[in-house]
Motif scaffolding. Sequence first.
Motif, PDB file in Angstrom:
ATOM      1  N   LEU A  64       0.838  -1.188   0.000  1.00  0.00           N
ATOM      2  CA  LEU A  64       0.000   0.000   0.000  1.00  0.00           C
ATOM      3  C   LEU A  64       0.878   1.244   0.000  1.00  0.00           C
ATOM      4  O   LEU A  64       1.822   1.354   0.779  1.00  0.00           O
ATOM      5  N   MET A  65       0.565   2.172  -0.901  1.00  0.00           N
ATOM      6  CA  MET A  65       1.304   3.430  -1.007  1.00  0.00           C
ATOM      7  C   MET A  65       0.510   4.529  -0.308  1.00  0.00           C
ATOM      8  O   MET A  65      -0.672   4.367  -0.018  1.00  0.00           O
ATOM      9  N   ALA A  66       1.138   5.651  -0.069  1.00  0.00           N
ATOM     10  CA  ALA A  66       0.514   6.746   0.681  1.00  0.00           C
ATOM     11  C   ALA A  66      -0.731   7.309   0.009  1.00  0.00           C
ATOM     12  O   ALA A  66      -1.649   7.763   0.673  1.00  0.00           O
ATOM     13  N   ASP A  67      -0.806   7.266  -1.307  1.00  0.00           N
ATOM     14  CA  ASP A  67      -1.908   7.890  -2.039  1.00  0.00           C
ATOM     15  C   ASP A  67      -3.051   6.924  -2.354  1.00  0.00           C
ATOM     16  O   ASP A  67      -3.797   7.122  -3.298  1.00  0.00           O
ATOM     17  N   ASN A  68      -3.189   5.849  -1.561  1.00  0.00           N
ATOM     18  CA  ASN A  68      -4.214   4.814  -1.745  1.00  0.00           C
ATOM     19  C   ASN A  68      -4.021   4.024  -3.031  1.00  0.00           C
ATOM     20  O   ASN A  68      -4.922   3.357  -3.499  1.00  0.00           O
ATOM     21  N   LYS A  69      -2.821   4.109  -3.596  1.00  0.00           N
ATOM     22  CA  LYS A  69      -2.450   3.247  -4.712  1.00  0.00           C
ATOM     23  C   LYS A  69      -1.732   2.042  -4.117  1.00  0.00           C
ATOM     24  O   LYS A  69      -1.306   2.055  -2.960  1.00  0.00           O
ATOM     25  N   VAL A  70      -1.595   1.007  -4.931  1.00  0.00           N
ATOM     26  CA  VAL A  70      -0.936  -0.208  -4.482  1.00  0.00           C
ATOM     27  C   VAL A  70       0.223  -0.506  -5.423  1.00  0.00           C
ATOM     28  O   VAL A  70       0.026  -0.594  -6.646  1.00  0.00           O
ATOM     29  N   THR A  91      -4.659   1.085  -9.004  1.00  0.00           N
ATOM     30  CA  THR A  91      -5.412   2.242  -8.507  1.00  0.00           C
ATOM     31  C   THR A  91      -6.901   1.916  -8.543  1.00  0.00           C
ATOM     32  O   THR A  91      -7.359   1.192  -9.423  1.00  0.00           O
ATOM     33  N   PRO A  92      -7.657   2.439  -7.607  1.00  0.00           N
ATOM     34  CA  PRO A  92      -9.103   2.200  -7.619  1.00  0.00           C
ATOM     35  C   PRO A  92      -9.732   2.732  -8.915  1.00  0.00           C
ATOM     36  O   PRO A  92      -9.387   3.818  -9.380  1.00  0.00           O
ATOM     37  N   LEU A 101     -10.006  -2.494  -9.180  1.00  0.00           N
ATOM     38  CA  LEU A 101      -8.781  -1.737  -9.397  1.00  0.00           C
ATOM     39  C   LEU A 101      -8.363  -1.793 -10.858  1.00  0.00           C
ATOM     40  O   LEU A 101      -8.732  -2.716 -11.594  1.00  0.00           O
ATOM     41  N   TRP A 102      -7.593  -0.792 -11.260  1.00  0.00           N
ATOM     42  CA  TRP A 102      -6.880  -0.818 -12.538  1.00  0.00           C
ATOM     43  C   TRP A 102      -5.434  -1.164 -12.228  1.00  0.00           C
ATOM     44  O   TRP A 102      -4.846  -0.587 -11.310  1.00  0.00           O
ATOM     45  N   VAL A 103      -4.838  -2.068 -12.977  1.00  0.00           N
ATOM     46  CA  VAL A 103      -3.420  -2.363 -12.820  1.00  0.00           C
ATOM     47  C   VAL A 103      -2.707  -1.938 -14.090  1.00  0.00           C
ATOM     48  O   VAL A 103      -3.135  -2.273 -15.200  1.00  0.00           O
ATOM     49  N   LYS A 104      -1.642  -1.210 -13.905  1.00  0.00           N
ATOM     50  CA  LYS A 104      -0.830  -0.736 -15.022  1.00  0.00           C
ATOM     51  C   LYS A 104       0.609  -1.144 -14.731  1.00  0.00           C
ATOM     52  O   LYS A 104       1.156  -0.800 -13.680  1.00  0.00           O
TER      53      LYS A 104
END
Length: 185
Positions: A64-70, A91-92, A101-104
């Motif tokens: 988990l990253m600070a900006d609610n991204k993973v 990202t959500p 989520l979207w995964v890039k």
Amino acid sequence: MLRLVVTLLAGLLLAGCATSGDDLAPKTAGHVDLKRYQGTWYELARMPMYFQRNCAQSEARYSLMADNKVAVFNRCLTEKWTWEEAKGTATPQVPGQTDKLWVKFDNWFTSLLPGVAKADYWILYVSDDYKTAIVGNPNRRYLWLLSRTPRVTEDTREDLLSRARQQGYDTSRLIWRTPDSKMPN
């Protein structure tokens, strides 16, 4: 009477047209605690995906990253006993919604098409103890059965398969993790 029947049929037809495609999509887990979801997940089984074509065993690490991204770190052990790795970000799809989520991934393709090259990562199920999960996509083409351990009991395996089938996935297409005993030395 004929007017009433025509009106009812027209209403049913319009109601059918108003139904969104999301009504046909698999149901997601609802709220997923991404803090508890982070960590290492082992792939028990998957529906074939191109970039995983040579994988015998796969695992994913989420942070988990600070900006609610993973942060996503996937790796795959091939049958030739080499590791293939990919890094990316999840990202959500909808702010505040943590089960879709979207995964890039960070690769040449996403550099070439930055706004397009992303994949659906829908968490369809996560156990209460966050030890098993099912991830798929809306068109049911891809599916992953995940666990915190490389092996699970037969009961757990059957539970995951049953849940996937209830969501409309063809579990006969699953490719199962190659057991350690069958990997080359």
